[in-house]
Design an enzyme around this catalytic site. Sequence first.
Site, mmCIF file in Angstrom:
data_model
loop_
_atom_site.group_PDB
_atom_site.id
_atom_site.type_symbol
_atom_site.label_atom_id
_atom_site.label_comp_id
_atom_site.label_asym_id
_atom_site.label_seq_id
_atom_site.Cartn_x
_atom_site.Cartn_y
_atom_site.Cartn_z
ATOM 1 N N LYS A 133 28.121 41.439 34.108
ATOM 2 C CA LYS A 133 27.039 40.521 34.493
ATOM 3 C C LYS A 133 25.697 41.243 34.595
ATOM 4 O O LYS A 133 24.681 40.755 34.095
ATOM 5 C CB LYS A 133 27.380 39.834 35.818
ATOM 6 C CG LYS A 133 28.552 38.859 35.716
ATOM 7 C CD LYS A 133 28.915 38.286 37.078
ATOM 8 C CE LYS A 133 30.080 37.310 36.978
ATOM 9 N NZ LYS A 133 30.485 36.765 38.298
ATOM 10 N N THR A 184 37.088 30.405 27.820
ATOM 11 C CA THR A 184 38.163 31.385 28.003
ATOM 12 C C THR A 184 37.555 32.690 28.512
ATOM 13 O O THR A 184 36.350 32.815 28.662
ATOM 14 C CB THR A 184 38.892 31.670 26.669
ATOM 15 O OG1 THR A 184 38.043 32.483 25.834
ATOM 16 C CG2 THR A 184 39.226 30.378 25.934
ATOM 17 N N GLU A 197 39.194 35.852 38.050
ATOM 18 C CA GLU A 197 39.722 35.739 36.697
ATOM 19 C C GLU A 197 41.249 35.673 36.795
ATOM 20 O O GLU A 197 41.837 36.043 37.823
ATOM 21 C CB GLU A 197 39.315 36.965 35.867
ATOM 22 C CG GLU A 197 37.808 37.163 35.709
ATOM 23 C CD GLU A 197 37.187 36.185 34.739
ATOM 24 O OE1 GLU A 197 37.927 35.434 34.069
ATOM 25 O OE2 GLU A 197 35.943 36.141 34.663
ATOM 26 N N GLY A 254 33.838 29.364 41.075
ATOM 27 C CA GLY A 254 34.543 28.098 41.249
ATOM 28 C C GLY A 254 34.549 27.299 39.967
ATOM 29 O O GLY A 254 33.583 27.316 39.196
ATOM 30 N N VAL A 264 26.538 34.607 34.112
ATOM 31 C CA VAL A 264 26.097 35.208 35.377
ATOM 32 C C VAL A 264 25.796 34.088 36.365
ATOM 33 O O VAL A 264 24.958 33.234 36.100
ATOM 34 C CB VAL A 264 24.828 36.063 35.186
ATOM 35 C CG1 VAL A 264 24.427 36.722 36.510
ATOM 36 C CG2 VAL A 264 25.032 37.113 34.111
ATOM 37 N N GLY A 309 40.610 29.521 42.324
ATOM 38 C CA GLY A 309 39.944 29.646 41.025
ATOM 39 C C GLY A 309 38.699 30.506 41.040
ATOM 40 O O GLY A 309 37.867 30.425 40.132
#
Length: 815
Positions: free
Chosen positions: A682, A555, A667, A797, A609, A664
């Site tokens: 990140k 999630t 977010e 992705g 990351v 995708g």
Amino acid sequence: MKVLKFGGTSVANAQNIKLVLEIVEQKSTEDKLIVAVSAFSGVTDLLLLAAQQASTKDDSYRDVVLQIEKKHLEAIKELVPVNEQTALLHYCKKNISYLETLLDGCYLLGELTLRTSDMIVSFGELLSSYIIAEAMKQKVSNCNFKDSRELIKTNNNFGKAEVNFEITNTTIIDYFDSQTTQVTLIPGFIASSLDGNTTTLGRGGSDYTAAIVAAALKVKELEIWTDVNGMFTANPKIVKQAQPIEKITYEEAMELSHFGAKVLYPPTIQPVLSKNIPIWIKNTFEPAAFGTYISSESNPNGNPIKGISHIDKISLITLEGSGMVGVAGVSKRLFEVLSNHTINVIFITQASSEHSICIGILNADAAIAKMAIDKVFELEIAQQKINPCVVEKDLCIVALVGEQMKNHQGISGKMFSTLGKNNVNIRAIAQGASERNISVVINENDVKKALNTLHERFFEEQTKQLNLFVMGVGNVGEKFIEQIHQQKKFLKENLEINLRVIALSNSRKMVFDDEGISLKDWKTDLDNGEKASKADFIEKTKALNLRNSIFVDITANEEVSKTYEHYLRQNIAVVTCNKIACSSKYENYQNLKRLSRKYNAPFLFETNVGAGLPIIDTLKHLIASGDRIHKIQAVLSGSLNFIFNNFSETYNFHDVVKEAGVQGFTEPDPKIDLSGVDVARKILILIRESGYQMEMEDIENSSFLPKECMATTNNEDFFKSLTKHASHFENLLKDAKEKDCRLKFVAKFDNGKASVGLQFIPKESPFYNLEGKDNIVEFFTDRYVDQPLIIKGAGAGAAVTASGIFADVIRIGNV
């Protein structure tokens, strides 16, 4: 300097001794050596037999002496050249003659004192060590013999004397400080009292001799050479599948040796433990084998059980009665009477009600113990406050031993259930506060079955079962489940990993199945599941208490990230692509790392990351190998790279962002990506993994979005604002083209400062040709100064992110 000890089987005959000589010769080229040796195999038993026969007026002791003499003379003839045997044969015959005199005395007196017994059995080590020393001179010229009775001083507790370490250590240090000899041979097992009497250190005492010398001189290593490849996971004579234990802690070794692992004499460990000197148990007959390495270092990621050991010929004595409850001194009286009769207590357990105390002792001591205990509690027994003690004989103690058992829940349950399923009745249970061993008392007839079934349960399971608890089954989660379903057979056949998905949850529903959810119909099962609850998900996961449990967070939810602590505390691993936890307050990030170490629960977040790229893993290896990170430059957002690579005069900014979401790459809330927050998270994670302390607010974020776009509160308004401010984005693109540059959103860390922002990238930059959704990271380190270490590849992705999560799960399976 090293100390080597060779046991009885290693010096059983001339053939074996030649192997010992080769080992010592090779090792003497590397270090100065002190070599302690036992008596030739079987000789100590022959000496005891002769002493017993002589004391009972059985003159066959003379035949035993001839047998002992023959054994040593044959060894001399095979080990030492004929022209050098005279002095050695004289030494041997002189000692045999003295031995005969002592035995004749026992025969005449018809008695054998402990003092005389010690003197008699000492001849085994005195003869073997002197013979081996002379043979060693054929291999190592700079070699001599030293009688250990001149080095180790004890009290007069004959049979198992106690060492006076203050005098002994000084004597040993003084002697070896004055020696330049490359190899010194000493007899094991024997010592002398302060008044000059020969004493012994107990059966197995040659190990102890070596340890005493090693500790006094603070040598770098103590090697115990025997006839097996180290300590085993169980007695190999009973459990054919038993395997050598490569590494073990001092405490684990002590537990195993106490519970019957004959390869090491229990007192051996204490002297070297205090000096942190490693012990290496090696096989004389297979010197290339690794053996067992005993040190202070534990392995938290290995099997928490190091071995299964046992002691047979045990009696269980139970003292119980209402007169024991709340009465002080009952335990003292019980153990005092046993001590007065020199009865060793091996096992103790007491009910919390104080109604009974149960102890385990050797069968041989049972009759005396019962008589003595009943006499001490004679009054209470007469008053029927305490029952006469009950003795159960022909039992056995079986123990699971392992330093890390305390960090793993459910081990005792697995032990008891395994025995129960195999119809092995448990008579008593004990577990120390250290949780280093779990001991049970069972019938002696069940020993072989018990050891084999426990070994199969804890050491022989061919396929490692991983139990996954997955939260989040959107785009990435669905791909993750699909990949598991696809690879399940391959993993089982090739990596011996059995992946089971035990639980699934989305924001609405959750489903649990402790036998594993069918991945063919998981969507149906989830739709028919119960109402989702993060708290209930945690409690159900904890309640199932399955081995090798892994919580997988797929999630981007902050509340879910706050639950990691609960899983780690329960020894449940956490694998996550959710960046929020590791980019939260530094204190929380450190706490999760600490909990992971404390509870031996992996916490892996490679996909935080670069999706499936091995960026964090590579960084960890750099740091672990001693490299230091000075500077990081990176394009860390696959979604932003996709957007700016496809944004053009014919494909407006609004539409490109929409397309990135459909595929995708962004977010669910695309503003997280476009605002730079995601990239800032990140780079913060990379900075922290590099060993620097930094907070999110310390990172300078230069947003390229107009303020109105940033101020929106939902996706619909956000996309409207992108259309409204289309000219702003077109001007950015125009400026880039005029400068012959490309737009890239870049993260930087340099000289303790970090920033993220949109930049104009010239053609000569390695970032210029970054296509599609690719990420790129440059690490400038102590080792990579002029040319950075570069990692490049798809960084966004669902499929690649799912594969990164999958890889983290497999990492745990391979531990």
